[in-house]
Design a protein around this motif. Structure first.
Motif, PDB file in Angstrom:
ATOM      1  N   PRO A 276     -22.989  37.577   1.298  1.00  0.00           N
ATOM      2  CA  PRO A 276     -22.413  36.672   0.288  1.00  0.00           C
ATOM      3  C   PRO A 276     -22.459  35.221   0.737  1.00  0.00           C
ATOM      4  O   PRO A 276     -22.191  34.899   1.896  1.00  0.00           O
ATOM      5  N   GLY A 277     -22.830  34.344  -0.190  1.00  0.00           N
ATOM      6  CA  GLY A 277     -22.942  32.929   0.108  1.00  0.00           C
ATOM      7  C   GLY A 277     -24.316  32.501   0.571  1.00  0.00           C
ATOM      8  O   GLY A 277     -24.570  31.310   0.715  1.00  0.00           O
ATOM      9  N   SER A 278     -25.191  33.467   0.819  1.00  0.00           N
ATOM     10  CA  SER A 278     -26.555  33.136   1.237  1.00  0.00           C
ATOM     11  C   SER A 278     -27.422  32.830   0.028  1.00  0.00           C
ATOM     12  O   SER A 278     -27.085  33.173  -1.111  1.00  0.00           O
ATOM     13  N   VAL A 279     -28.552  32.177   0.292  1.00  0.00           N
ATOM     14  CA  VAL A 279     -29.531  31.891  -0.752  1.00  0.00           C
ATOM     15  C   VAL A 279     -30.892  32.424  -0.301  1.00  0.00           C
ATOM     16  O   VAL A 279     -31.084  32.725   0.880  1.00  0.00           O
ATOM     17  N   VAL A 280     -31.807  32.541  -1.245  1.00  0.00           N
ATOM     18  CA  VAL A 280     -33.129  33.085  -0.960  1.00  0.00           C
ATOM     19  C   VAL A 280     -34.185  32.035  -1.298  1.00  0.00           C
ATOM     20  O   VAL A 280     -34.159  31.454  -2.391  1.00  0.00           O
ATOM     21  N   VAL A 281     -35.077  31.795  -0.368  1.00  0.00           N
ATOM     22  CA  VAL A 281     -36.258  30.958  -0.616  1.00  0.00           C
ATOM     23  C   VAL A 281     -37.464  31.867  -0.512  1.00  0.00           C
ATOM     24  O   VAL A 281     -37.830  32.320   0.577  1.00  0.00           O
TER      25      VAL A 281
ATOM     26  N   ALA B 275     -26.048  26.541   3.775  1.00  0.00           N
ATOM     27  CA  ALA B 275     -25.887  27.972   3.491  1.00  0.00           C
ATOM     28  C   ALA B 275     -26.933  28.793   4.239  1.00  0.00           C
ATOM     29  O   ALA B 275     -28.080  28.349   4.398  1.00  0.00           O
ATOM     30  N   PRO B 276     -26.568  29.982   4.713  1.00  0.00           N
ATOM     31  CA  PRO B 276     -27.591  30.870   5.289  1.00  0.00           C
ATOM     32  C   PRO B 276     -28.705  31.115   4.278  1.00  0.00           C
ATOM     33  O   PRO B 276     -28.435  31.280   3.074  1.00  0.00           O
ATOM     34  N   VAL B 277     -29.929  31.132   4.752  1.00  0.00           N
ATOM     35  CA  VAL B 277     -31.062  31.258   3.834  1.00  0.00           C
ATOM     36  C   VAL B 277     -31.987  32.384   4.276  1.00  0.00           C
ATOM     37  O   VAL B 277     -32.332  32.508   5.454  1.00  0.00           O
ATOM     38  N   TRP B 278     -32.329  33.210   3.313  1.00  0.00           N
ATOM     39  CA  TRP B 278     -33.347  34.238   3.504  1.00  0.00           C
ATOM     40  C   TRP B 278     -34.691  33.640   3.125  1.00  0.00           C
ATOM     41  O   TRP B 278     -34.854  33.119   2.021  1.00  0.00           O
ATOM     42  N   ILE B 279     -35.665  33.718   4.008  1.00  0.00           N
ATOM     43  CA  ILE B 279     -37.005  33.189   3.754  1.00  0.00           C
ATOM     44  C   ILE B 279     -37.924  34.393   3.570  1.00  0.00           C
ATOM     45  O   ILE B 279     -38.063  35.222   4.477  1.00  0.00           O
ATOM     46  N   VAL B 280     -38.530  34.498   2.407  1.00  0.00           N
ATOM     47  CA  VAL B 280     -39.200  35.738   2.010  1.00  0.00           C
ATOM     48  C   VAL B 280     -40.655  35.480   1.630  1.00  0.00           C
ATOM     49  O   VAL B 280     -40.951  34.617   0.792  1.00  0.00           O
ATOM     50  N   ASP B 281     -41.541  36.255   2.233  1.00  0.00           N
ATOM     51  CA  ASP B 281     -42.929  36.356   1.769  1.00  0.00           C
ATOM     52  C   ASP B 281     -43.129  37.817   1.369  1.00  0.00           C
ATOM     53  O   ASP B 281     -43.242  38.690   2.224  1.00  0.00           O
ATOM     54  N   PRO B 282     -43.148  38.102   0.076  1.00  0.00           N
ATOM     55  CA  PRO B 282     -43.160  39.503  -0.362  1.00  0.00           C
ATOM     56  C   PRO B 282     -44.423  40.256   0.014  1.00  0.00           C
ATOM     57  O   PRO B 282     -44.369  41.462   0.278  1.00  0.00           O
ATOM     58  N   VAL B 283     -45.567  39.560   0.021  1.00  0.00           N
ATOM     59  CA  VAL B 283     -46.819  40.156   0.502  1.00  0.00           C
ATOM     60  C   VAL B 283     -47.572  39.055   1.238  1.00  0.00           C
ATOM     61  O   VAL B 283     -48.150  38.163   0.610  1.00  0.00           O
TER      62      VAL B 283
END
Length: 275
Positions: A67-72, A91-99
């Motif tokens: 909770p409170g995190s964001v996604v890039v 804010a804590p951030v999730w850094i995502v490369d889906p493929v």
């Protein structure tokens, strides 16, 4: 808060990645229809329905885990570039490369992966690298090490006197100045080659199967997960000016990551000489 999450949540992220792969990526591997693939900036920059749907699923699942995190995510930033700035915020951030390695995915090559990193104020705290077609899952936690399928990773060092193998950026992603810098690697004792999936190249360094990379772009979703994997396996990274790579941007490019600090310095010096 992050320390408490990492104590309990590492396996939850792994489960979220495995579920996204099983639902959105693996069923489409070697099963893509023509309408499932779209070019973005050019023929080497593609997106598929698997990228989009996996990122949508991961965005929802990861935000719920912390909770409170964001996604890039790569595809969300493509739609709205302003969202990239969250990497530099509080804010804590999730850094995502889906493929990662969409070209390989489209071509039916198993050399692609899914990447997630968790960062706080520009510092990566944990990373997950999943290659579903290869059945390889790597995890790194800052200060605690890196593992592949449960086995501790140690990058080691190149054999004394041996040529070093360096995976390098595709020419389409380099400026003229960067091309000149990369030409510094065309020298005795170095074997440069084009890179594949960035995430899997970092994993190759962490397991001691590749000596270094030399990359000329700095998009965080390509590098955040792999750089932590390398450093927690004993490796090092340097930008062209000799500073560590910053996921928030503003790096002097090209930069390198390598199996050990000495190899990182050697590659960086060759890049600087070429520049």
């Amino acid at each position: 808060m992050i320390e408490d999450f990492l104590t309990q949540g590492v396996r939850d992220v792994e489960e979220a990645l495995r579920k996204a792969a099983a639902a959105e990526v693996t069923p489409r591997f070697r099963q893509l229809a023509e309408g499932d693939i779209v070019e973005k900036s050019g023929p080497h920059d593609m997106v598929t329905v698997a990228d989009r749907r996996a990122e949508e699923r991961l965005t929802a699942d990861l935000a719920a885990l912390l909770p409170g995190s964001v996604v890039v995510g790569e595809e969300a930033v493509h739609a709205d570039p302003s969202t990239y700035g969250a990497i530099r915020e509080e804010a804590p951030v999730w850094i995502v490369d889906p493929v990662d390695g969409t070209r390989q995915f489209v071509n039916g090559d198993p050399g692609f992966c899914m990447l997630v990193a968790l960062a706080v104020r520009g510092e990566v705290q944990a990373s997950w690298t999943f290659a579903p077609a290869l059945d390889e899952f790597a995890v790194a936690v800052r200060g605690e090490g890196a593992w592949l399928n449960g086995r501790r990773l140690q990058a080691g060092s190149p054999a004394p006197g041996a040529d070093i193998e360096v995976a390098t950026s595709h020419p389409d992603y380099t400026t003229d100045d960067q091309k000149r810098a990369l030409l510094g690697l065309r020298t005795d004792g170095v074997r440069p080659r084009p890179c594949g999936s960035a995430g899997l190249e970092y994993l190759a360094i962490a397991r001691g199967a590749l000596d270094a990379v030399a990359f000329s772009w700095e998009l965080a979703w390509d590098h955040a997960a792999g750089l932590l994997l390398v450093t927690e396996a004993g490796g090092a990274d340097l930008t062209l000016t000799g500073e560590p790579f910053r996921i928030g941007g503003g790096n002097a490019l090209p930069f390198t990551a390598a199996r050990d600090a000495a190899t990182a310095r050697r590659v960086r010096d060759l890049l600087a000489a070429g520049a």
